[in-house]
Scaffold this motif. Structure first.
Motif, short mmCIF file in Angstrom:
data_model
loop_
_atom_site.label_atom_id
_atom_site.label_comp_id
_atom_site.label_asym_id
_atom_site.label_seq_id
_atom_site.Cartn_x
_atom_site.Cartn_y
_atom_site.Cartn_z
N LYS A 111 -13.01 -8.33 -4.77
CA LYS A 111 -13.62 -8.86 -4.20
C LYS A 111 -14.99 -9.75 -4.63
O LYS A 111 -15.79 -9.74 -3.91
N GLU A 162 -3.52 -2.86 -4.15
CA GLU A 162 -4.86 -3.09 -4.98
C GLU A 162 -4.73 -2.82 -6.16
O GLU A 162 -4.56 -1.82 -6.77
N HIS A 197 -9.84 -1.36 -10.23
CA HIS A 197 -9.12 -0.35 -9.38
C HIS A 197 -7.74 -0.21 -10.10
O HIS A 197 -6.86 -1.16 -9.73
N TYR A 248 -3.32 -7.35 -5.07
CA TYR A 248 -4.22 -7.91 -4.11
C TYR A 248 -5.62 -7.46 -4.52
O TYR A 248 -5.79 -6.67 -5.41
N SER A 249 -6.83 -8.24 -4.19
CA SER A 249 -8.03 -8.12 -4.96
C SER A 249 -8.25 -7.89 -6.28
O SER A 249 -8.75 -7.15 -6.95
N SER A 287 -6.84 -4.08 -10.15
CA SER A 287 -7.71 -4.99 -10.83
C SER A 287 -8.20 -4.14 -11.96
O SER A 287 -8.17 -2.82 -12.04
N ASN A 304 0.82 -1.17 -0.18
CA ASN A 304 0.13 0.04 -0.09
C ASN A 304 0.84 1.29 -0.06
O ASN A 304 0.31 2.21 0.59
#
Length: 317
Positions: A214, A182, A187, A209-210, A184, A156
């Motif tokens: 989600k 994060e 995102h 991540y993600s 994706s 982060n």
């Protein structure tokens, strides 16, 4: 675009990992993720074994996941299965941790819960802390010298923060292995905020991540299908009814690629990230054998340039 192999480098560390890691945020988490209700310890064991059967042996955990249960379960799975794995974990710079030396105590506690003598990648979980970046990097370097950690990363961190961390570690002749953020199709801040470009310039892995937002990018929450999950996950996925409607062009582009390659929407979403840059290592979660199978199916093929561009533009429209 590049996705030559199903292996990726962990920055300039010399460590090679599968192009796809496995996130274990949900393991042992009874609150947000419903461990013990929607999935069980046996589900995790089956998912773990299937991951290794498919060459996916890079697992990401953290001391705060399930209040330590994620690390304990991962360690148990490794001992019960016996096959070697690569472990990434994280130090949480909580407000009550005023001294960077407390990182070494937390590291020892993580090693104990995992039941190992060395963690392959040890990361600072977030940048918001009373502790300085320089102080944390100095102690991470000490952890490497002690032999308890093979490589170090951050999570982060902004482009500026990771550049500072990289420069401080360089004083110790230690590379910054990774920045876990994060990332994706829903995102894409790492692109807009310069984090991906900084990873390219510094030769740092971007652990995403993600990567399925989600679960949203699986398509199961499209209009007419399942309702959005609990308010916590709805808040995290930042997905309202209007946003759902706006996403239909994206799903249409993803569906066209999925049909062409006989893949699922989730596999297309993961493959898109892999095709974006060789520094990107997505870490989707796997708490059931079905999710583990789906993750594995994201590898071994690639989107065409036209499909990649179509999907990218659909989300920007």
């Amino acid at each position: 675009m590049m996705i030559e192999t199903d292996q990726r480098k962990l920055g300039a560390t010399g460590i090679t990992v599968p192009a796809l890691g496995i996130g274990t945020w949900s393991w042992g988490d009874t609150g947000l993720w419903g461990y013990g209700k929607s999935f069980t310890r046996d589900d995790i064991t089956q998912a773990y074994k299937l991951c290794l059967d498919n060459g996916l042996n890079f697992f990401d955990t953290a001391e705060i996941y399930g209040k330590g249960e994620s690390e304990r379960i991962l360690g148990e799975c490794q001992r019960q299965d016996g096959r070697p794995i690569l472990i990434a974990s994280k130090f949480a710079p909580l407000p009550e941790r005023f001294s960077s030396k407390q990182l070494l105590d937390a590291l020892d506690a993580s090693l104990a819960r995992l039941g190992v003598e060395q963690i392959d990648l040890y990361q600072i979980h977030w940048p918001f802390t009373f502790l300085s970046i320089n102080g944390l990097m100095d102690v991470l370097a000490e952890a490497v010298r002690s032999g308890k950690v093979r490589a170090v990363g951050v999570s982060n961190y902004s482009a500026r923060q990771m550049r500072q961390a990289h420069a401080r570690l360089a004083r110790h002749d230690i590379p910054l292995a990774s920045n876990q953020v994060e990332y994706s199709l829903l995102h894409r801040n790492p692109e807009a905020k310069g984090v991906l470009e900084a990873c390219r310039q510094l030769d740092v892995a971007l652990i995403a991540y993600s990567p399925l937002a989600k679960g949203v990018l699986t398509g199961k929450y499209r209009p007419g299908k399942e309702t959005l999950p609990s308010w916590q996950r709805r808040m995290m996925s930042n997905l309202g009814n209007k946003q759902q409607q706006k996403m239909e062009p994206l799903f249409a582009a993803m569906e066209a690629a999925a049909q062409a390659h006989d893949k699922t929407l989730a596999q297309v979403a993961l493959n898109w990230l892999l095709a974006t840059d060789a520094h990107v290592i997505p870490i989707p979660g796997a708490k059931t054998i079905r999710q583990a199978q789906e993750n594995a199916g994201a590898l071994g093929w690639r989107l065409s340039d036209a499909e990649y561009t179509s999907i990218a533009r659909a989300m920007q429209s």
